[in-house]
Write an enzyme that holds these catalytic residues in place. Sequence first.
Site, mmCIF file in Angstrom:
data_model
loop_
_atom_site.group_PDB
_atom_site.id
_atom_site.type_symbol
_atom_site.label_atom_id
_atom_site.label_comp_id
_atom_site.label_asym_id
_atom_site.label_seq_id
_atom_site.Cartn_x
_atom_site.Cartn_y
_atom_site.Cartn_z
ATOM 1 N N ARG A 1 -2.422 -1.982 -3.645
ATOM 2 C CA ARG A 1 -3.631 -1.205 -3.447
ATOM 3 C C ARG A 1 -3.567 0.025 -4.346
ATOM 4 O O ARG A 1 -2.601 0.791 -4.294
ATOM 5 C CB ARG A 1 -3.739 -0.748 -1.992
ATOM 6 C CG ARG A 1 -4.933 0.136 -1.810
ATOM 7 C CD ARG A 1 -4.916 0.836 -0.487
ATOM 8 N NE ARG A 1 -6.117 1.642 -0.361
ATOM 9 C CZ ARG A 1 -6.177 2.786 0.305
ATOM 10 N NH1 ARG A 1 -5.112 3.237 0.918
ATOM 11 N NH2 ARG A 1 -7.290 3.463 0.373
ATOM 12 N N ASN B 1 -10.090 7.044 9.646
ATOM 13 C CA ASN B 1 -9.796 8.457 9.386
ATOM 14 C C ASN B 1 -10.652 8.944 8.233
ATOM 15 O O ASN B 1 -11.282 9.989 8.292
ATOM 16 C CB ASN B 1 -8.312 8.638 9.072
ATOM 17 C CG ASN B 1 -7.486 8.581 10.339
ATOM 18 O OD1 ASN B 1 -7.850 9.180 11.346
ATOM 19 N ND2 ASN B 1 -6.395 7.838 10.302
ATOM 20 N N GLY C 1 -15.346 2.661 14.058
ATOM 21 C CA GLY C 1 -16.439 1.684 14.070
ATOM 22 C C GLY C 1 -16.174 0.515 15.005
ATOM 23 O O GLY C 1 -17.080 0.005 15.660
ATOM 24 N N GLU C 2 -14.895 0.105 15.102
ATOM 25 C CA GLU C 2 -14.549 -1.045 15.938
ATOM 26 C C GLU C 2 -14.341 -0.661 17.400
ATOM 27 O O GLU C 2 -14.444 -1.508 18.278
ATOM 28 C CB GLU C 2 -13.256 -1.705 15.407
ATOM 29 C CG GLU C 2 -13.438 -2.370 14.053
ATOM 30 C CD GLU C 2 -12.110 -2.702 13.373
ATOM 31 O OE1 GLU C 2 -11.115 -2.956 14.078
ATOM 32 O OE2 GLU C 2 -12.068 -2.685 12.123
ATOM 33 N N GLU D 1 -8.202 -4.936 5.085
ATOM 34 C CA GLU D 1 -8.095 -4.625 3.661
ATOM 35 C C GLU D 1 -6.937 -5.376 3.003
ATOM 36 O O GLU D 1 -7.050 -5.829 1.867
ATOM 37 C CB GLU D 1 -7.950 -3.101 3.479
ATOM 38 C CG GLU D 1 -9.252 -2.381 3.805
ATOM 39 C CD GLU D 1 -9.120 -0.878 3.978
ATOM 40 O OE1 GLU D 1 -8.654 -0.455 5.059
ATOM 41 O OE2 GLU D 1 -9.472 -0.130 3.067
ATOM 42 N N GLY E 1 -11.230 1.927 12.556
ATOM 43 C CA GLY E 1 -10.799 2.476 13.843
ATOM 44 C C GLY E 1 -11.929 2.955 14.759
ATOM 45 O O GLY E 1 -12.027 2.544 15.909
ATOM 46 N N HIS F 1 -12.986 2.621 -0.498
ATOM 47 C CA HIS F 1 -13.008 1.628 0.593
ATOM 48 C C HIS F 1 -13.639 0.319 0.138
ATOM 49 O O HIS F 1 -14.161 -0.451 0.954
ATOM 50 C CB HIS F 1 -13.829 2.126 1.809
ATOM 51 C CG HIS F 1 -13.187 3.237 2.587
ATOM 52 N ND1 HIS F 1 -13.922 4.240 3.175
ATOM 53 C CD2 HIS F 1 -11.898 3.482 2.894
ATOM 54 C CE1 HIS F 1 -13.110 5.068 3.807
ATOM 55 N NE2 HIS F 1 -11.874 4.626 3.645
ATOM 56 N N ARG G 1 -11.921 15.464 6.697
ATOM 57 C CA ARG G 1 -12.698 15.778 5.488
ATOM 58 C C ARG G 1 -14.136 16.113 5.867
ATOM 59 O O ARG G 1 -14.717 15.474 6.733
ATOM 60 C CB ARG G 1 -12.713 14.593 4.525
ATOM 61 C CG ARG G 1 -11.372 14.349 3.875
ATOM 62 C CD ARG G 1 -11.437 13.166 2.907
ATOM 63 N NE ARG G 1 -10.229 12.381 3.026
ATOM 64 C CZ ARG G 1 -10.163 11.062 2.911
ATOM 65 N NH1 ARG G 1 -11.255 10.362 2.648
ATOM 66 N NH2 ARG G 1 -9.021 10.434 3.045
ATOM 67 N N HIS H 1 -17.838 1.936 7.307
ATOM 68 C CA HIS H 1 -16.375 1.963 7.503
ATOM 69 C C HIS H 1 -16.036 3.330 8.085
ATOM 70 O O HIS H 1 -16.075 4.340 7.386
ATOM 71 C CB HIS H 1 -15.663 1.724 6.163
ATOM 72 C CG HIS H 1 -14.171 1.810 6.266
ATOM 73 N ND1 HIS H 1 -13.346 0.721 6.141
ATOM 74 C CD2 HIS H 1 -13.354 2.870 6.487
ATOM 75 C CE1 HIS H 1 -12.087 1.094 6.300
ATOM 76 N NE2 HIS H 1 -12.069 2.407 6.498
ATOM 77 N N LEU H 2 -15.712 3.352 9.380
ATOM 78 C CA LEU H 2 -15.439 4.624 10.065
ATOM 79 C C LEU H 2 -13.997 4.638 10.549
ATOM 80 O O LEU H 2 -13.687 4.181 11.646
ATOM 81 C CB LEU H 2 -16.398 4.794 11.259
ATOM 82 C CG LEU H 2 -17.892 4.540 11.004
ATOM 83 C CD1 LEU H 2 -18.683 4.651 12.304
ATOM 84 C CD2 LEU H 2 -18.444 5.499 9.953
ATOM 85 N N ASN I 1 0.871 -1.169 0.000
ATOM 86 C CA ASN I 1 0.000 0.000 0.000
ATOM 87 C C ASN I 1 0.910 1.222 0.000
ATOM 88 O O ASN I 1 1.438 1.612 1.035
ATOM 89 C CB ASN I 1 -0.901 -0.054 1.241
ATOM 90 C CG ASN I 1 -1.908 1.080 1.282
ATOM 91 O OD1 ASN I 1 -1.819 2.023 0.503
ATOM 92 N ND2 ASN I 1 -2.845 0.992 2.203
ATOM 93 N N LEU J 1 -10.969 10.942 17.025
ATOM 94 C CA LEU J 1 -12.228 10.820 17.753
ATOM 95 C C LEU J 1 -12.027 10.554 19.240
ATOM 96 O O LEU J 1 -12.845 10.954 20.065
ATOM 97 C CB LEU J 1 -13.096 9.726 17.135
ATOM 98 C CG LEU J 1 -14.499 9.780 17.719
ATOM 99 C CD1 LEU J 1 -15.379 10.752 16.992
ATOM 100 C CD2 LEU J 1 -15.131 8.428 17.782
HETATM 101 P P1 ADP Z 1 -7.331 4.667 8.607
HETATM 102 O O1 ADP Z 1 -8.552 5.175 7.930
HETATM 103 O O2 ADP Z 1 -6.170 5.606 8.537
HETATM 104 O O3 ADP Z 1 -7.004 3.219 8.301
HETATM 105 P P2 ADP Z 1 -8.283 3.664 11.165
HETATM 106 O O4 ADP Z 1 -9.298 2.765 10.583
HETATM 107 O O5 ADP Z 1 -7.156 3.070 11.915
HETATM 108 O O6 ADP Z 1 -7.711 4.720 10.143
HETATM 109 O O7 ADP Z 1 -9.056 4.675 12.143
HETATM 110 C C1 ADP Z 1 -8.362 5.681 12.803
HETATM 111 C C2 ADP Z 1 -9.290 6.443 13.713
HETATM 112 O O8 ADP Z 1 -9.922 5.537 14.632
HETATM 113 C C3 ADP Z 1 -8.541 7.439 14.582
HETATM 114 O O9 ADP Z 1 -8.604 8.712 14.026
HETATM 115 C C4 ADP Z 1 -9.287 7.410 15.893
HETATM 116 O O10 ADP Z 1 -10.084 8.571 15.971
HETATM 117 C C5 ADP Z 1 -10.204 6.225 15.824
HETATM 118 N N1 ADP Z 1 -9.995 5.348 16.972
HETATM 119 C C6 ADP Z 1 -9.024 4.433 17.157
HETATM 120 N N2 ADP Z 1 -9.144 3.858 18.361
HETATM 121 C C7 ADP Z 1 -10.223 4.436 18.969
HETATM 122 C C8 ADP Z 1 -10.870 4.289 20.226
HETATM 123 N N3 ADP Z 1 -10.429 3.415 21.148
HETATM 124 N N4 ADP Z 1 -11.945 5.042 20.473
HETATM 125 C C9 ADP Z 1 -12.385 5.936 19.570
HETATM 126 N N5 ADP Z 1 -11.836 6.126 18.376
HETATM 127 C C10 ADP Z 1 -10.758 5.394 18.065
#
Ligand code: ADP
Length: 371
Positions: free
Chosen positions: A65, A185, A306-307, A355, A304, A154, A215, A182-183, A8, A257
């Site tokens: 990717r 960055n 969402g999980e 991914e 990030g 995505h 964004r 998908h939540l 990537n 977040l």
């Molecule tokens: P990318 O889109 O760069 O792959 P990720 O899927 O890793 O990013 O998501 C990153 C985002 O997830 C960070 O900006 C952060 O806000 C959020 N995040 C990560 N861990 C937590 C958490 N424990 N609680 C809330 N938000 C989180």
Amino acid sequence: MSRVLVLNSGSSSVKYRLFDGSSTIAKGLVERIGESGGEVADHRAALQGIMDETDLSGLVAVGHRVVHGGPDFTGPTVIDDDVVARVEALVPLAPLHNPAALTGIEVARKLLPDVPQVAVFDTAFHATIPPEGVTWAIDRSLAERWQIRRYGFHGTSHAYVSRRTAHVLGRDPASTNVITLHLGNGASACAVEGGRSVATSMGMSPLPGLVMGTRSGDIDPTVIFHLHRVAGLPLDEIENSLTRHGGLLGLSGDNDLRTVLERRAAGDADATLAFDVYCRRIREYVGAYLAVLGRVDAITFTAGVGENAPAVRAASLAGLEPLDIEVDPERNERREEIISPPGARIPVCVIPTDEELEIAGQSRTALSLPD
Ligand code: ADP
């Protein structure tokens, strides 16, 4: 051995992961390429370093990717000179993203000339969205001439988590309808009907749709004319503002977040509004995709936020019990795979995305190799 190296390549970084089947046997990230204080001078040196450190024996494919596949790339594609030229031709559609992928492809082809290389596009999964879902109501001749339409992004993540959701629920993906959120960055929503994308929230670029870290997501395009004409901002500055200084960052001053949640818990008004706008937008897309799909078998959170953010999952779906959508507070806090109450008609799920694993799988598919 059936090893696949997934690359990537970003403008100043290369993320890599080496798979043997579905197990990861090496992974890493080379950052700040070409920057002062960075580890390496260019992408070639970065890849050379990765190859020196990694045992690439038994390598059957390199999966790249690629963010933008334009209108023509509708699936994973084995790379040859013609494919490279066609990805180059798409640079105007993705000036920030595709050049980095092209550099990665060029270097990897030179360093590994005997290993087949596959391009896996973020847009390809959305090629199944029907015309009415990708067409904007603007002058058709302009749209056709300049390839203006929704492409969506995505795709590997939405494909992976929608399929995984069906498996977790013991269902056949081909007859399962899922709304995937998908939540990360970046953030996007997708309506998946029987394993095929039928709607998604990003557009020609990854800017529209949900509120993201930096964004804006959806805005009235008139905002741009207004900032240009009335506020006198140059276009580049407006683009920079909407892509790098919008979203959670624009609303609260923080793009992460976690920080927004901490400040909200301490009663900070800006952080509270940022959170509310973020969750409200998710709810609006869930509502829209319930209507697009008609029958929904699951709603899935991933990436990030969402999980890891139970508060976002709870707030985005709060009050939807009349639509058979409910989040169980304890299951949600414990981040179980299914966070709706037992027996819910529309299960709500939390499924970690992967991914790179999806890219490895799609690379094998493109080469007709077994998993
Ligand atoms: P990318 O889109 O760069 O792959 P990720 O899927 O890793 O990013 O998501 C990153 C985002 O997830 C960070 O900006 C952060 O806000 C959020 N995040 C990560 N861990 C937590 C958490 N424990 N609680 C809330 N938000 C989180």
